[in-house]
Write a protein that holds these residues in place. Structure first.
Motif, PDB file in Angstrom:
ATOM      1  N   ILE A 254       0.866  -1.185   0.000  1.00  0.00           N
ATOM      2  CA  ILE A 254       0.000   0.000   0.000  1.00  0.00           C
ATOM      3  C   ILE A 254       0.903   1.236   0.000  1.00  0.00           C
ATOM      4  CG2 ILE A 254      -1.686   1.336   1.325  1.00  0.00           C
ATOM      5  CD1 ILE A 254      -2.715  -1.341   2.452  1.00  0.00           C
ATOM      6  N   ALA A 255       0.595   2.182  -0.890  1.00  0.00           N
ATOM      7  CA  ALA A 255       1.310   3.457  -0.926  1.00  0.00           C
ATOM      8  C   ALA A 255       0.425   4.534  -0.322  1.00  0.00           C
ATOM      9  CB  ALA A 255       1.679   3.819  -2.361  1.00  0.00           C
ATOM     10  N   GLU A 256       1.030   5.383   0.506  1.00  0.00           N
ATOM     11  CA  GLU A 256       0.315   6.487   1.128  1.00  0.00           C
ATOM     12  C   GLU A 256       0.969   7.802   0.746  1.00  0.00           C
ATOM     13  OE1 GLU A 256       0.661   5.487   5.223  1.00  0.00           O
ATOM     14  OE2 GLU A 256      -0.940   3.982   5.173  1.00  0.00           O
ATOM     15  N   VAL A 257       0.165   8.828   0.593  1.00  0.00           N
ATOM     16  CA  VAL A 257       0.654  10.185   0.322  1.00  0.00           C
ATOM     17  C   VAL A 257       0.126  11.080   1.437  1.00  0.00           C
ATOM     18  CG1 VAL A 257       0.636  12.141  -1.253  1.00  0.00           C
ATOM     19  CG2 VAL A 257       0.738   9.808  -2.163  1.00  0.00           C
ATOM     20  N   ASN A 258       1.054  11.607   2.216  1.00  0.00           N
ATOM     21  CA  ASN A 258       0.680  12.407   3.395  1.00  0.00           C
ATOM     22  C   ASN A 258      -0.287  11.646   4.296  1.00  0.00           C
ATOM     23  OD1 ASN A 258       2.234  14.755   2.808  1.00  0.00           O
ATOM     24  ND2 ASN A 258       0.683  15.381   1.293  1.00  0.00           N
ATOM     25  N   GLY A 259      -0.030  10.355   4.443  1.00  0.00           N
ATOM     26  CA  GLY A 259      -0.825   9.516   5.325  1.00  0.00           C
ATOM     27  C   GLY A 259      -2.124   9.004   4.738  1.00  0.00           C
ATOM     28  N   GLU A 260      -2.475   9.425   3.520  1.00  0.00           N
ATOM     29  CA  GLU A 260      -3.719   8.980   2.889  1.00  0.00           C
ATOM     30  C   GLU A 260      -3.428   7.837   1.913  1.00  0.00           C
ATOM     31  OE1 GLU A 260      -7.259  10.544  -0.137  1.00  0.00           O
ATOM     32  OE2 GLU A 260      -5.851  11.988   0.747  1.00  0.00           O
ATOM     33  N   PRO A 261      -4.159   6.735   1.988  1.00  0.00           N
ATOM     34  CA  PRO A 261      -3.965   5.655   1.023  1.00  0.00           C
ATOM     35  C   PRO A 261      -4.132   6.176  -0.400  1.00  0.00           C
ATOM     36  CG  PRO A 261      -5.325   4.900   2.837  1.00  0.00           C
ATOM     37  CD  PRO A 261      -5.157   6.386   3.008  1.00  0.00           C
ATOM     38  N   ALA A 262      -3.130   5.906  -1.240  1.00  0.00           N
ATOM     39  CA  ALA A 262      -3.119   6.467  -2.590  1.00  0.00           C
ATOM     40  C   ALA A 262      -3.065   5.411  -3.679  1.00  0.00           C
ATOM     41  CB  ALA A 262      -1.941   7.421  -2.746  1.00  0.00           C
ATOM     42  N   GLY A 263      -2.427   4.293  -3.414  1.00  0.00           N
ATOM     43  CA  GLY A 263      -2.289   3.254  -4.426  1.00  0.00           C
ATOM     44  C   GLY A 263      -1.936   1.938  -3.785  1.00  0.00           C
ATOM     45  N   MET A 264      -2.072   0.889  -4.559  1.00  0.00           N
ATOM     46  CA  MET A 264      -1.759  -0.439  -4.015  1.00  0.00           C
ATOM     47  C   MET A 264      -1.406  -1.386  -5.143  1.00  0.00           C
ATOM     48  SD  MET A 264      -4.667  -2.408  -4.886  1.00  0.00           S
ATOM     49  CE  MET A 264      -6.432  -2.150  -5.150  1.00  0.00           C
ATOM     50  N   ILE A 265      -0.690  -2.414  -4.761  1.00  0.00           N
ATOM     51  CA  ILE A 265      -0.402  -3.520  -5.659  1.00  0.00           C
ATOM     52  C   ILE A 265      -0.488  -4.789  -4.823  1.00  0.00           C
ATOM     53  CG2 ILE A 265       2.124  -3.492  -5.368  1.00  0.00           C
ATOM     54  CD1 ILE A 265       2.243  -3.928  -8.473  1.00  0.00           C
ATOM     55  N   LEU A 266      -1.238  -5.751  -5.310  1.00  0.00           N
ATOM     56  CA  LEU A 266      -1.500  -6.954  -4.514  1.00  0.00           C
ATOM     57  C   LEU A 266      -1.235  -8.191  -5.353  1.00  0.00           C
ATOM     58  CD1 LEU A 266      -2.590  -8.274  -1.917  1.00  0.00           C
ATOM     59  CD2 LEU A 266      -4.881  -8.136  -2.931  1.00  0.00           C
ATOM     60  N   GLY A 267      -0.240  -8.943  -4.945  1.00  0.00           N
ATOM     61  CA  GLY A 267       0.055 -10.221  -5.573  1.00  0.00           C
ATOM     62  C   GLY A 267      -0.372 -11.371  -4.679  1.00  0.00           C
ATOM     63  N   LEU A 268      -0.616 -12.515  -5.307  1.00  0.00           N
ATOM     64  CA  LEU A 268      -0.985 -13.722  -4.575  1.00  0.00           C
ATOM     65  C   LEU A 268      -0.142 -14.890  -5.062  1.00  0.00           C
ATOM     66  CD1 LEU A 268      -4.903 -13.601  -4.622  1.00  0.00           C
ATOM     67  CD2 LEU A 268      -3.434 -13.286  -2.622  1.00  0.00           C
ATOM     68  N   PRO A 269       0.326 -15.728  -4.149  1.00  0.00           N
ATOM     69  CA  PRO A 269       0.943 -16.976  -4.597  1.00  0.00           C
ATOM     70  C   PRO A 269      -0.067 -17.772  -5.416  1.00  0.00           C
ATOM     71  CG  PRO A 269       1.317 -16.613  -2.252  1.00  0.00           C
ATOM     72  CD  PRO A 269       0.296 -15.604  -2.686  1.00  0.00           C
ATOM     73  N   ASN A 270       0.429 -18.452  -6.440  1.00  0.00           N
ATOM     74  CA  ASN A 270      -0.453 -19.175  -7.344  1.00  0.00           C
ATOM     75  C   ASN A 270      -0.885 -20.506  -6.736  1.00  0.00           C
ATOM     76  OD1 ASN A 270      -1.856 -20.188  -9.554  1.00  0.00           O
ATOM     77  ND2 ASN A 270       0.012 -20.880 -10.576  1.00  0.00           N
ATOM     78  N   LEU A 271      -2.053 -20.491  -6.105  1.00  0.00           N
ATOM     79  CA  LEU A 271      -2.578 -21.693  -5.464  1.00  0.00           C
ATOM     80  C   LEU A 271      -2.597 -22.880  -6.417  1.00  0.00           C
ATOM     81  CD1 LEU A 271      -4.068 -23.048  -3.040  1.00  0.00           C
ATOM     82  CD2 LEU A 271      -6.210 -22.252  -4.094  1.00  0.00           C
ATOM     83  N   TYR A 272      -2.868 -22.644  -7.702  1.00  0.00           N
ATOM     84  CA  TYR A 272      -2.985 -23.750  -8.656  1.00  0.00           C
ATOM     85  C   TYR A 272      -1.669 -24.505  -8.823  1.00  0.00           C
ATOM     86  CZ  TYR A 272      -7.649 -22.167 -10.076  1.00  0.00           C
ATOM     87  OH  TYR A 272      -8.972 -21.835 -10.097  1.00  0.00           O
ATOM     88  N   GLU A 273      -0.538 -23.818  -8.607  1.00  0.00           N
ATOM     89  CA  GLU A 273       0.751 -24.513  -8.631  1.00  0.00           C
ATOM     90  C   GLU A 273       0.826 -25.535  -7.499  1.00  0.00           C
ATOM     91  OE1 GLU A 273       5.397 -23.562  -7.522  1.00  0.00           O
ATOM     92  OE2 GLU A 273       4.200 -21.925  -8.361  1.00  0.00           O
ATOM     93  N   ALA A 274       0.255 -25.167  -6.356  1.00  0.00           N
ATOM     94  CA  ALA A 274       0.333 -26.035  -5.174  1.00  0.00           C
ATOM     95  C   ALA A 274      -0.646 -27.195  -5.226  1.00  0.00           C
ATOM     96  CB  ALA A 274       0.086 -25.208  -3.910  1.00  0.00           C
ATOM     97  N   ILE A 275      -1.768 -27.054  -5.950  1.00  0.00           N
ATOM     98  CA  ILE A 275      -2.820 -28.082  -5.913  1.00  0.00           C
ATOM     99  C   ILE A 275      -2.946 -28.841  -7.226  1.00  0.00           C
ATOM    100  CG2 ILE A 275      -4.116 -26.772  -4.201  1.00  0.00           C
ATOM    101  CD1 ILE A 275      -6.065 -25.974  -6.447  1.00  0.00           C
TER     102      ILE A 275
END
Length: 377
Positions: A254-275
């Motif tokens: 999460i990126a904040e600008v002057n304490g306010e949430p401004a942007g985000m990037i969210l990755g996930l491990p690929n569950l399908y690789e595991a199952i």
């Protein structure tokens, strides 16, 4: 041979609906079935928050009593309220390579939608634009990523044969986890040097708070995108609950600008690789293997699920590099695990800004998904 289109109602019929892909994909080495326990929750109106603002009917095609195809017809009231439309949707489409089966399924779905006042059918969406979306039309040789669909190469022809045309394409980018191009680091460092900008990882101890922050950024950053539907708080927290076991806070930023949430990037491990070798079943032995693969051995692939900056922060010259800073933070977080490459999906073909950024990061389109639509008369 007699063909019957059945409106799915009983628990036995729902199970037959879910298990059809095992028959259709048995010769496809790329297919990875999601866990049946999760699939059951998706179509359960008591457990999937979609049904708070939507309704659906499942259909199963039987030939001489054996399942040969399936489809859903559903209405998302949030979509129609937000866009001022009367659009219905189809999803979960699977079929043997037989135009009669596919056309009969689409006719049943279209009739159900038309009876409820819809004037257009669009899909596939399983069920919402915030769930699994699109039909694979390029890249069949690659296994699916977590929460992405797979398809057989003839599916597109069946859909088009039922009278559907392309509405829009979605891209899946492949991004190898390697040192970012030098040409981009100047932009990254410029954004990092802005005193007002702070970046942090998602805090698993305060996950509910951070999910609300991610939801706020998502609903602002995506609101002008094609097909956007506001994600509800219950949908966001249900997803977070489902994914808590596999979440990797190193790749949730999460990126904040002057304490306010401004942007985000969210990755996930690929569950399908595991199952991949579980065949959809989570028995006690598979559960132990899953925990070991996720928490001890770690995974080599992941999916970039969410990436965006609030609209008001896109207009600042000082923050033009914020998306690149988020990508760099994702890279740094990925290096803490075993990740070798990730998929960024999905990206609308008309998302000019993001489609311009990704090649500069040496990412390239390796799969393409399509959403179709048809006017109902």
């Amino acid at each position: 041979m007699a063909l019957e289109i059945l409106q799915v109602g009983s628990s036995r019929e729902r199970e037959r609906f879910l298990r059809l892909p095992w028959r259709l994909y048995r010769e496809d080495p790329a297919w990875v079935p999601n866990l049946l326990v999760l699939q059951r929750e998706v179509i359960d109106s008591r457990k999937n928050p979609f049904f708070e603002h939507g309704e659906a009917q499942l259909f199963l095609a039987l030939r001489d009593g054996e399942p040969v195809g399936r489809i859903s017809a559903h209405i998302d009231r949030l979509h129609n309220e937000f866009h001022g439309e009367r659009t219905g949707f189809f999803g979960f489409f699977e079929s043997v390579d037989d135009p009669e089966v596919a056309s009969s399924l689409f006719q049943a779905a279209e009739r159900w939608l038309a009876e409820r006042g819809m004037d257009c059918a669009r899909g596939p969406m399983n069920f919402s634009v915030n769930e699994e979306v699109g039909m694979l039309v390029e890249g069949f040789e690659h296994p699916p990523m977590i929460a992405m669909t797979h398809a057989l190469p003839y599916y597109g022809a069946l859909v088009e044969g039922a009278g559907y045309a392309k509405a829009i394409d979605l891209y899946a980018y492949r991004w190898d986890i390697k040192e970012p191009p030098a040409r981009m680091m100047k932009v990254v460092e410029a954004a990092r040097s802005v005193p007002a900008v702070k970046v942090r990882t998602v805090d698993m101890r305060n996950l509910r708070r951070d999910v609300d922050i991610l939801l706020d950024i998502y609903n602002d950053a995506w609101k002008d995108n094609w097909g956007y539907v506001p994600a509800t708080a219950r949908e966001a927290h249900k997803m977070a609950s489902d994914l808590r076991l596999i979440a990797d806070p190193n790749i949730g930023i999460i990126a904040e600008v002057n304490g306010e949430p401004a942007g985000m990037i969210l990755g996930l491990p690929n569950l399908y690789e595991a199952i991949r070798d579980f065949h959809g079943y989570l028995n006690p032995w598979n559960a132990l293997k899953l925990v070991w693969r996720l928490k001890v051995r770690k995974l080599e692939t992941g999916r970039l699920l969410l990436f965006g900056v609030k609209q008001k922060f896109r207009r600042s010259r000082d923050l033009v590099g914020l998306p690149f800073l988020l990508l760099h933070e994702l890279y740094l977080g990925s290096r803490k695990g075993r990740y070798k490459w990730g998929e960024m999906s999905w990206v609308l073909e008309n998302n000019g800004a993001l489609n311009a950024i990704m090649p500069y990061w040496d990412a390239y389109v390796y799969k393409r998904y399509r959403i179709y639509e048809k006017a109902l008369t």
